[in-house]
Design a protein around this motif. Structure first.
Motif, short mmCIF file in Angstrom:
data_model
loop_
_atom_site.label_atom_id
_atom_site.label_comp_id
_atom_site.label_asym_id
_atom_site.label_seq_id
_atom_site.Cartn_x
_atom_site.Cartn_y
_atom_site.Cartn_z
N ILE A 68 48.49 40.64 31.50
CA ILE A 68 47.57 40.05 32.47
C ILE A 68 46.18 40.63 32.23
CG2 ILE A 68 47.02 39.75 34.91
CD1 ILE A 68 49.99 40.22 35.52
N ALA A 69 45.25 39.77 31.88
CA ALA A 69 43.85 40.18 31.76
C ALA A 69 43.23 40.13 33.15
CB ALA A 69 43.11 39.26 30.80
N GLU A 70 42.88 41.30 33.67
CA GLU A 70 42.36 41.41 35.03
C GLU A 70 40.85 41.15 35.03
OE1 GLU A 70 41.75 41.49 38.62
OE2 GLU A 70 43.77 42.26 38.33
N ALA A 71 40.49 39.92 35.41
CA ALA A 71 39.07 39.60 35.56
C ALA A 71 38.52 40.21 36.84
CB ALA A 71 38.86 38.08 35.57
N GLY A 72 39.40 40.30 37.87
CA GLY A 72 39.00 40.92 39.13
C GLY A 72 37.75 40.29 39.70
N VAL A 73 36.72 41.10 39.92
CA VAL A 73 35.44 40.62 40.43
C VAL A 73 34.35 40.73 39.36
CG1 VAL A 73 35.99 41.10 42.83
CG2 VAL A 73 34.95 42.90 41.42
N ASN A 74 34.75 40.80 38.09
CA ASN A 74 33.77 40.95 37.02
C ASN A 74 33.00 39.66 36.73
OD1 ASN A 74 34.16 43.66 36.66
ND2 ASN A 74 35.51 43.46 34.89
N HIS A 75 33.23 38.63 37.54
CA HIS A 75 32.41 37.42 37.49
C HIS A 75 31.12 37.59 38.29
CE1 HIS A 75 34.03 36.95 41.49
NE2 HIS A 75 35.26 36.95 40.99
N ASN A 76 31.05 38.68 39.08
CA ASN A 76 29.86 38.98 39.91
C ASN A 76 29.51 37.84 40.87
OD1 ASN A 76 29.71 41.41 38.66
ND2 ASN A 76 27.84 41.00 37.51
N GLY A 77 30.54 37.12 41.32
CA GLY A 77 30.31 36.04 42.29
C GLY A 77 29.78 34.76 41.69
N GLN A 78 29.81 34.63 40.36
CA GLN A 78 29.27 33.45 39.68
C GLN A 78 30.41 32.65 39.04
OE1 GLN A 78 25.95 32.74 39.95
NE2 GLN A 78 25.92 34.58 41.24
N LEU A 79 30.52 31.37 39.40
CA LEU A 79 31.59 30.52 38.86
C LEU A 79 31.49 30.40 37.35
CD1 LEU A 79 33.98 28.60 39.16
CD2 LEU A 79 32.34 26.75 39.63
N ASP A 80 30.29 30.20 36.80
CA ASP A 80 30.15 30.02 35.36
C ASP A 80 30.61 31.27 34.60
OD1 ASP A 80 28.01 31.51 36.28
OD2 ASP A 80 26.60 30.70 34.82
N THR A 81 30.34 32.45 35.17
CA THR A 81 30.81 33.68 34.54
C THR A 81 32.34 33.77 34.59
OG1 THR A 81 28.77 34.80 35.20
CG2 THR A 81 30.62 36.20 34.57
N ALA A 82 32.92 33.33 35.71
CA ALA A 82 34.39 33.34 35.83
C ALA A 82 35.01 32.44 34.76
CB ALA A 82 34.80 32.87 37.22
N LEU A 83 34.42 31.29 34.50
CA LEU A 83 34.96 30.37 33.49
C LEU A 83 34.81 30.97 32.09
CD1 LEU A 83 33.71 26.93 34.89
CD2 LEU A 83 35.91 28.06 35.24
N LYS A 84 33.73 31.69 31.85
CA LYS A 84 33.56 32.37 30.55
C LYS A 84 34.64 33.45 30.37
CE LYS A 84 28.57 31.56 30.23
NZ LYS A 84 27.22 32.19 30.30
#
Length: 554
Positions: free
Chosen positions: A229-245
C-alpha cells in the motif's frame, strides 16, 4: 397441531426478509409461533421483541428449556459460524431450512441444516449445499455446484456449473463465477466481480475480472505476494490535481493499492489540540493543529473522482477514515478493505462502526501495547468485522531504526493468531523489506511527489524513485523466500555432478587387486559412486583395470 417456536437472529434487512418469509409461510401453514427478531431496536407486530442484540447479551437463548427453532439471518459468514457454534450442541435448539415460495429448486438439490434460500433464487440440477448456507435474492446456481458450510451468496450472484465454493466464503452482490472454478475457504469476493480463475483460501477478491488483494495470495501466479500500500495520506496538500499525480506515481511504481486519509477537520481535531513535535518541526508553530489539518482536507466528491481515476489506472483505491461521517462516506464507495489508524485504536464508537461494515479490516497498532490491541481486536470481532490484519507500527515521523522493533510484528501474530504486516515510518526502504522477510503480508509506506514540498509528512516519505525501488526489492525478496522446502532447485541440479565428488582410482589399479585407502581417493565429478559408500567399496576387489583418476565401478 401445536405451533413451533421460532426466532430470527440478526440486525439487518436480510434478517427482516427472513421474518417476512416466515410470515408469508404462516399464512398457508400456520406452523410457526414467531417469537421475532433478536435486535436492539426492531419492533415486530407493534411490540418490542426480546430487546437483545445478537452481539451482546443473548444468553437467554442458551437457557431456553422448550424446543425452539433458530434462524441465523446474518450475512457475515464468520459471525454466523460463531453464533452457530455457541448453540449447536443444545438438543432443544433446531436449525430449520428456510426456502422462499418464490425460489426454484431442482428435486436433486441436497442441503444440510440451517440453510436460507430467498425469493427468485434458482438452484438447478445436482447442487449440494452444506450446513448454514445463505443464498440471497435473485441468485442462480448452475448444475453440479457444491457450496460448503456457512457460504454466503449476496443478491444476484450467478454461479456457473461445476463450481466448488469452500466453507465460510462470502460472494458479493452481482458477482459472476465462471464454470469449473474452486473458491477457497474464508474467501471474500467483492460485489460485481467476474471470477475467471481459481481463488485460494483466506483471500479478498475485487474487480473485473476479480483480482486477489487480501493477505498474501494473488490470483493467477499462485506465489506468495505482499499487499503493498502506497500511503499518499495527506501529501496531496489539499489539492485534487496533486492527489491524481500521486495515483500516477503509485501505479507506475507497481504497488497494489494507494491509500489516502478521509476526514472532516472539525470532527477530528479540537481548536485546542496542539501539534505533534514532528509537525511543528515540518510546518512551524504559527498555526494550530486544526488550522494545519484544514489545509490538508479533500472533499468527499474529490475522493469519488480519485477512486474513479484509480479504477482507470488499475490500482486499488483505499482511504483511512478519521471520523464517523467519513466512515459512512467511504462505505458508500464499497471499499474492499477498511483501515483503522493507530490513533483510533482506543475509539470504541469508531471501532464498532468500522466492524459493522462486515468487511476485512487492517488495523495499525502504533503507540499501543498488546492489551490495548487485544481490546480493539475483540471489539472488531464481536461486532462483525471480517478478517482483521494487524500492522506493527511506530508513529514517530521519521522513526529511528532502533525504534522500529520489527520483531513486535511476530509478537502480534503469536498473541492474536492473525495475519500481520508493517506500517513503516523509517527513512529509506530497508525496514519494510526486512519486514517482508519476517513474514509481513501487508506493507504500508508513505510516499510523496517531492520531499521538499510543504506539509507535515513529506520529509518522512519516499520519493517516486524510492517507492519503485522498494516495490522491486519486496518482490525480489518474496521470490527469494521460496516455498520453505529444502530441496534442490531445477536450476542447480545440473551442478551436482560438477561440484560433488566420486570414488576414483588414486593410482593405476589392476584387475583383482584389493581396493584400499592406498589406491582409492575422492575427486570430482560426482557422476560415479558416492563417497558416502566409501566403506562399502573398501575391501572389495577390482573387477577390471583402472587408470589413475578413473571412476571406480563395482
Amino acid at each position: 397441531m401445536a405451533k413451533k417456536d421460532i426466532v430470527v437472529i440478526g440486525t439487518s434487512g436480510f434478517a427482516k426478509e427472513i421474518l417476512w418469509l416466515l410470515e408469508e409461510n404462516n399464512k398457508i401453514s400456520n406452523e410457526w409461533n414467531i417469537l421475532g427478531l433478536i435486535d436492539q431496536s426492531y419492533t415486530y407486530n407493534t411490540k418490542p421483541i426480546l430487546g437483545y442484540s445478537v452481539i451482546g447479551d443473548d444468553e437467554w437463548l442458551a437457557d431456553y428449556e422448550d424446543e425452539i427453532y433458530v434462524v441465523i439471518g446474518i450475512g457475515n459468514a464468520s459471525l454466523r459460524k460463531r453464533i452457530v457454534q455457541k448453540f449447536k450442541d443444545k438438543e432443544n435448539i433446531k436449525f430449520p431450512n428456510i426456502i422462499s415460495r418464490g425460489a426454484t429448486l431442482s428435486n436433486s438439490v441436497e442441503m444440510g441444516k440451517g440453510c436460507i434460500i430467498c425469493t427468485n433464487s434458482v438452484l438447478t440440477v445436482d447442487i449440494r449445499l452444506g450446513d448454514f448456507v445463505t443464498i440471497n435474492l435473485d441468485c442462480t446456481i448452475g448444475h453440479d455446484a457444491v457450496l460448503e458450510d456457512y457460504v454466503t451468496l449476496y443478491p444476484s450472484v450467478n454461479v456457473s456449473g461445476n463450481v466448488n465454493i469452500k466453507s465460510a466464503t462470502e460472494i458479493g452482490t452481482g458477482t459472476q463465477i465462471i464454470q469449473g472454478l474452486n473458491i477457497g475457504g474464508n474467501t471474500f469476493i467483492g460485489a460485481g466481480a467476474v471470477v475467471v480463475r481459481d481463488i485460494l483460501s483466506n483471500c479478498t477478491a475485487v474487480g473485473n475480472p476479480a483480482k486477489v488483494i487480501k493477505n498474501h495470495k494473488f490470483m493467477g501466479k499462485g506465489e506468495n505476494k505482499t499487499l503493498i500500500i502506497a500511503e499518499a495520506g495527506v501529501n496531496h496538500n489539499g489539492q485534487l490535481d496533486t492527489a491524481l499525480k500521486l495515483v500516477d506515481v503509485a501505479a507506475e511504481a507497481g504497488v497494489d493499492a494507494i491509500k489516502f486519509q478521509t476526514f472532516k477537520s472539525n470532527n477530528v481535531v479540537s481548536k485546542f489540540a496542539p501539534k505533534a513535535a514532528y509537525q511543528e518541526k515540518t510546518t512551524g508553530t504559527d498555526e494550530t493543529q486544526l488550522e494545519m489539518v484544514k489545509k490538508l482536507e479533500l472533499s468527499f466528491e474529490n475522493f469519488r473522482l480519485i477512486q474513479n481515476y484509480c479504477d482507470q489506472k488499475d490500482i486499488i483505491f483505499l482511504s483511512t477514515p478519521f471520523d464517523l461521517d467519513s466512515i459512512d462516506f467511504l462505505a458508500s464507495l464499497d471499499l474492499p478493505i477498511y483501515k483503522v489508524p493507530s490513533g483510533e485504536i482506543t475509539n470504541l464508537p469508531y471501532l464498532m462502526k468500522i466492524a459493522c461494515l462486515d468487511k476485512p479490516v487492517i488495523m495499525s497498532t502504533g503507540m499501543s501495547n498488546l492489551d490495548e490491541v487485544g481490546l480493539a481486536l475483540n471489539v472488531l470481532r464481536d461486532n462483525g468485522a471480517g478478517t482483521v490484519t494487524l500492522l506493527h507500527c511506530n508513529t514517530q515521523y521519521p522513526t529511528l531504526f532502533e525504534d522500529a522493533n520489527l520483531k513486535a510484528m511476530l509478537a502480534l501474530k503469536e498473541r492474536f493468531g492473525v495475519t500481520v504486516g508493517y506500517s513503516d515510518h523509517t527513512l529509506g526502504i530497508e525496514a519494510p523489506i526486512a519486514a517482508v522477510a519476517l513474514g509481513a503480508t501487508v506493507i504500508e509506506k508513505h510516499f510523496t511527489l517531492d520531499k521538499n514540498m510543504e506539509g507535515p509528512d513529506h520529509k518522512a516519505s519516499l520519493d517516486p524513485q524510492e517507492l519503485k525501488a522498494m516495490v522491486t526489492a519486496i518482490r525480489n525478496v518474496e521470490v527469494a523466500l521460496g516455498t520453505g522446502l529444502k530441496e534442490p532447485s531445477d536450476s542447480e541440479l545440473p551442478n551436482r555432478e560438477v561440484a560433488r565428488k566420486s570414488i576414483v582410482a588414486k593410482r593405476n589399479i589392476t584387475r583383482g587387486e584389493l581396493l584400499t585407502e592406498d589406491n582409492l581417493t575422492v575427486k570430482r565429478p560426482g557422476n560415479g559412486i558416492s563417497p558416502m559408500k566409501w566403506f562399502e567399496v573398501l575391501g572389495t576387489t577390482a573387477n577390471r583395470d583402472f587408470c589413475e583418476d578413473e571412476l571406480i565401478e563395482l
